[in-house]
Design a protein around this motif. Structure first.
Motif, PDB file in Angstrom:
ATOM      1  N   ILE A  78       0.877  -1.167   0.000  1.00 37.64           N
ATOM      2  CA  ILE A  78       0.000   0.000   0.000  1.00 37.64           C
ATOM      3  C   ILE A  78       0.912   1.213   0.000  1.00 37.64           C
ATOM      4  CG2 ILE A  78      -1.697   1.321   1.322  1.00 37.64           C
ATOM      5  CD1 ILE A  78      -2.823  -1.271   2.370  1.00 37.64           C
ATOM      6  N   THR A  79       0.984   1.915  -1.102  1.00 38.99           N
ATOM      7  CA  THR A  79       1.859   3.074  -1.218  1.00 38.99           C
ATOM      8  C   THR A  79       1.021   4.343  -1.355  1.00 38.99           C
ATOM      9  OG1 THR A  79       1.967   3.002  -3.639  1.00 38.99           O
ATOM     10  CG2 THR A  79       3.568   1.662  -2.419  1.00 38.99           C
ATOM     11  N   GLU A  80       1.658   5.467  -1.073  1.00 39.34           N
ATOM     12  CA  GLU A  80       0.953   6.737  -1.203  1.00 39.34           C
ATOM     13  C   GLU A  80       0.492   6.952  -2.638  1.00 39.34           C
ATOM     14  OE1 GLU A  80       2.757  10.192   0.582  1.00 39.34           O
ATOM     15  OE2 GLU A  80       3.694   8.978   2.146  1.00 39.34           O
ATOM     16  N   LYS A  81       1.334   6.558  -3.604  1.00 37.43           N
ATOM     17  CA  LYS A  81       0.990   6.757  -5.016  1.00 37.43           C
ATOM     18  C   LYS A  81      -0.192   5.886  -5.421  1.00 37.43           C
ATOM     19  CE  LYS A  81       1.607   8.318  -9.249  1.00 37.43           C
ATOM     20  NZ  LYS A  81       0.573   7.613  -9.991  1.00 37.43           N
ATOM     21  N   SER A  82      -0.156   4.598  -5.053  1.00 33.99           N
ATOM     22  CA  SER A  82      -1.252   3.703  -5.444  1.00 33.99           C
ATOM     23  C   SER A  82      -2.558   4.137  -4.797  1.00 33.99           C
ATOM     24  CB  SER A  82      -0.926   2.255  -5.069  1.00 33.99           C
ATOM     25  OG  SER A  82      -0.820   2.097  -3.661  1.00 33.99           O
ATOM     26  N   MET A  83      -2.473   4.564  -3.528  1.00 32.78           N
ATOM     27  CA  MET A  83      -3.678   5.027  -2.843  1.00 32.78           C
ATOM     28  C   MET A  83      -4.214   6.301  -3.483  1.00 32.78           C
ATOM     29  SD  MET A  83      -4.074   6.651   0.919  1.00 32.78           S
ATOM     30  CE  MET A  83      -3.053   7.974   0.285  1.00 32.78           C
ATOM     31  N   SER A  84      -3.310   7.234  -3.784  1.00 34.43           N
ATOM     32  CA  SER A  84      -3.719   8.494  -4.397  1.00 34.43           C
ATOM     33  C   SER A  84      -4.407   8.262  -5.737  1.00 34.43           C
ATOM     34  CB  SER A  84      -2.504   9.408  -4.584  1.00 34.43           C
ATOM     35  OG  SER A  84      -2.862  10.607  -5.212  1.00 34.43           O
ATOM     36  N   ASP A  85      -3.870   7.330  -6.530  1.00 33.70           N
ATOM     37  CA  ASP A  85      -4.467   7.023  -7.833  1.00 33.70           C
ATOM     38  C   ASP A  85      -5.906   6.535  -7.679  1.00 33.70           C
ATOM     39  OD1 ASP A  85      -2.143   7.751  -9.069  1.00 33.70           O
ATOM     40  OD2 ASP A  85      -1.461   5.712  -9.491  1.00 33.70           O
ATOM     41  N   VAL A  86      -6.097   5.620  -6.732  1.00 31.08           N
ATOM     42  CA  VAL A  86      -7.427   5.048  -6.528  1.00 31.08           C
ATOM     43  C   VAL A  86      -8.400   6.094  -5.985  1.00 31.08           C
ATOM     44  CG1 VAL A  86      -8.767   3.374  -5.186  1.00 31.08           C
ATOM     45  CG2 VAL A  86      -6.607   2.686  -6.229  1.00 31.08           C
ATOM     46  N   LEU A  87      -7.947   6.869  -4.991  1.00 24.67           N
ATOM     47  CA  LEU A  87      -8.846   7.824  -4.350  1.00 24.67           C
ATOM     48  C   LEU A  87      -9.167   9.018  -5.254  1.00 24.67           C
ATOM     49  CD1 LEU A  87      -7.745   7.850  -0.600  1.00 24.67           C
ATOM     50  CD2 LEU A  87      -9.501   6.498  -1.748  1.00 24.67           C
ATOM     51  N   GLU A  88      -8.263   9.365  -6.183  1.00 23.00           N
ATOM     52  CA  GLU A  88      -8.589  10.407  -7.158  1.00 23.00           C
ATOM     53  C   GLU A  88      -9.782   9.995  -8.008  1.00 23.00           C
ATOM     54  OE1 GLU A  88      -4.377  12.744  -8.106  1.00 23.00           O
ATOM     55  OE2 GLU A  88      -5.138  11.236  -9.493  1.00 23.00           O
ATOM     56  N   VAL A  89      -9.772   8.729  -8.432  1.00 25.94           N
ATOM     57  CA  VAL A  89     -10.878   8.229  -9.245  1.00 25.94           C
ATOM     58  C   VAL A  89     -12.142   8.136  -8.399  1.00 25.94           C
ATOM     59  CG1 VAL A  89     -11.717   6.293 -10.629  1.00 25.94           C
ATOM     60  CG2 VAL A  89      -9.310   6.956 -10.756  1.00 25.94           C
ATOM     61  N   ARG A  90     -11.987   7.647  -7.178  1.00 21.82           N
ATOM     62  CA  ARG A  90     -13.152   7.520  -6.311  1.00 21.82           C
ATOM     63  C   ARG A  90     -13.779   8.879  -6.038  1.00 21.82           C
ATOM     64  NH1 ARG A  90     -13.836   5.785   0.060  1.00 21.82           N
ATOM     65  NH2 ARG A  90     -16.020   6.385   0.101  1.00 21.82           N
ATOM     66  N   LEU A  91     -12.957   9.900  -5.818  1.00 20.98           N
ATOM     67  CA  LEU A  91     -13.499  11.233  -5.547  1.00 20.98           C
ATOM     68  C   LEU A  91     -14.336  11.735  -6.717  1.00 20.98           C
ATOM     69  CD1 LEU A  91     -13.782  13.791  -3.896  1.00 20.98           C
ATOM     70  CD2 LEU A  91     -11.547  14.541  -4.757  1.00 20.98           C
ATOM     71  N   ALA A  92     -13.818  11.545  -7.920  1.00 24.64           N
ATOM     72  CA  ALA A  92     -14.562  11.995  -9.105  1.00 24.64           C
ATOM     73  C   ALA A  92     -15.904  11.269  -9.217  1.00 24.64           C
ATOM     74  CB  ALA A  92     -13.725  11.758 -10.362  1.00 24.64           C
ATOM     75  N   LEU A  93     -15.894   9.966  -8.992  1.00 26.77           N
ATOM     76  CA  LEU A  93     -17.123   9.181  -9.093  1.00 26.77           C
ATOM     77  C   LEU A  93     -18.102   9.521  -7.975  1.00 26.77           C
ATOM     78  CD1 LEU A  93     -15.647   5.669 -10.022  1.00 26.77           C
ATOM     79  CD2 LEU A  93     -16.692   7.347 -11.564  1.00 26.77           C
ATOM     80  N   ASP A  94     -17.580   9.708  -6.769  1.00 23.70           N
ATOM     81  CA  ASP A  94     -18.453  10.001  -5.632  1.00 23.70           C
ATOM     82  C   ASP A  94     -19.062  11.402  -5.733  1.00 23.70           C
ATOM     83  OD1 ASP A  94     -17.643   7.530  -4.690  1.00 23.70           O
ATOM     84  OD2 ASP A  94     -17.558   8.195  -2.610  1.00 23.70           O
ATOM     85  N   GLU A  95     -18.295  12.371  -6.224  1.00 23.15           N
ATOM     86  CA  GLU A  95     -18.852  13.715  -6.392  1.00 23.15           C
ATOM     87  C   GLU A  95     -19.991  13.693  -7.413  1.00 23.15           C
ATOM     88  OE1 GLU A  95     -15.532  16.337  -7.284  1.00 23.15           O
ATOM     89  OE2 GLU A  95     -15.678  17.150  -5.252  1.00 23.15           O
ATOM     90  N   LEU A  96     -19.790  12.959  -8.499  1.00 21.62           N
ATOM     91  CA  LEU A  96     -20.854  12.829  -9.493  1.00 21.62           C
ATOM     92  C   LEU A  96     -22.059  12.109  -8.887  1.00 21.62           C
ATOM     93  CD1 LEU A  96     -22.022  13.038 -12.332  1.00 21.62           C
ATOM     94  CD2 LEU A  96     -20.739  10.967 -12.942  1.00 21.62           C
ATOM     95  N   ALA A  97     -21.780  11.087  -8.087  1.00 21.28           N
ATOM     96  CA  ALA A  97     -22.864  10.306  -7.487  1.00 21.28           C
ATOM     97  C   ALA A  97     -23.737  11.145  -6.562  1.00 21.28           C
ATOM     98  CB  ALA A  97     -22.289   9.115  -6.725  1.00 21.28           C
TER      99      ALA A  97
END
Length: 226
Positions: free
Chosen positions: A80-99
């Protein structure tokens, strides 16, 4: 992991899928630690299967990004790295804001009641201090929001990322210092949606995910020091 293996055996899935599901769940919940080597013989003996389904499961989990192949060491659980987490959460934020934006205008009265119930269920789950129980109720809360959008494509995209998201969600939930904050965040998200306040809902979900990222970064850096 053994208990999970036994329960999934009852699903009559092909053996390779049962093994994949078992190992995936062990990785997502931390039973198999980041960086831990996946020894085929050891896992085969532990799960009571041959090495073939173990090998097939490892290949599948490698494609999902949960396992990496390391030269001269073989398969191991992805860090679990900062980069891998950041990549996933960036996508999640975009999807959750739209949701939450879509849910504000589309949520039914019945779904509002379901979301309220999910808030209460989450608060009760927190009292158990069982990360598995809390994570389950957290997923249920967010699932209602995605269902309320009425957008099947959006839900499909979220489902495709669900396992990667779950890994980071579980790390966040394991930190009991964040539990009171999580309850407050869920309440804000719920209230914003039922009041049809799009900007408040988007801000609430953004804070929710940013706090998750900050908490996990602290954990990652602490583990490096130790």
């Amino acid at each position: 992991m053994d208990d999970y293996m036994q329960s999934t055996m009852d699903d009559f899935l092909p053996l390779r899928d049962v093994v994949s599901k078992t190992l995936r769940q062990a990785i997502l919940t931390g039973d198999l630690k980041p960086g831990e080597r996946l020894m085929e013989i050891h896992l085969a003996n532990k799960l009571g299967v041959s090495r073939t389904p173990i090998r097939e499961a490892i290949r599948k989990l490698e494609l999902e990004g949960l396992v990496v192949m390391v030269p001269r060491r073989g398969a191991q659980v992805a860090q679990i790295t900062e980069k891998s987490m950041s990549d996933v959460l960036e996508v999640r934020l975009a999807l959750d804001e739209l949701a939450v934006q879509l849910a504000c205008g589309r949520i039914s009265e019945e779904q509002k009641q379901e979301l309220k119930g999910a808030c209460i269920a989450f608060e009760e789950a927190v009292k158990t201090r069982d990360a598995h129980v809390i994570a389950k109720q957290d997923v249920a809360f967010h699932d209602i929001i995605f269902q309320a959008t009425g957008n099947a494509r959006l839900t499909q995209m979220v489902n495709n990322l669900a396992e990667q998201m779950y890994r980071y969600r579980f790390e966040y939930i394991k930190d009991e210092r964040q539990h009171d904050m999580l309850i407050k965040e869920h309440r804000r998200i719920y209230e914003s949606i039922v009041n049809n306040d799009v900007e408040a809902a988007k801000e609430a979900i953004r804070i929710h995910i940013e706090n998750q990222e900050k908490s996990i970064i602290r954990q990652i850096r602490l583990e490096k020091v130790n």
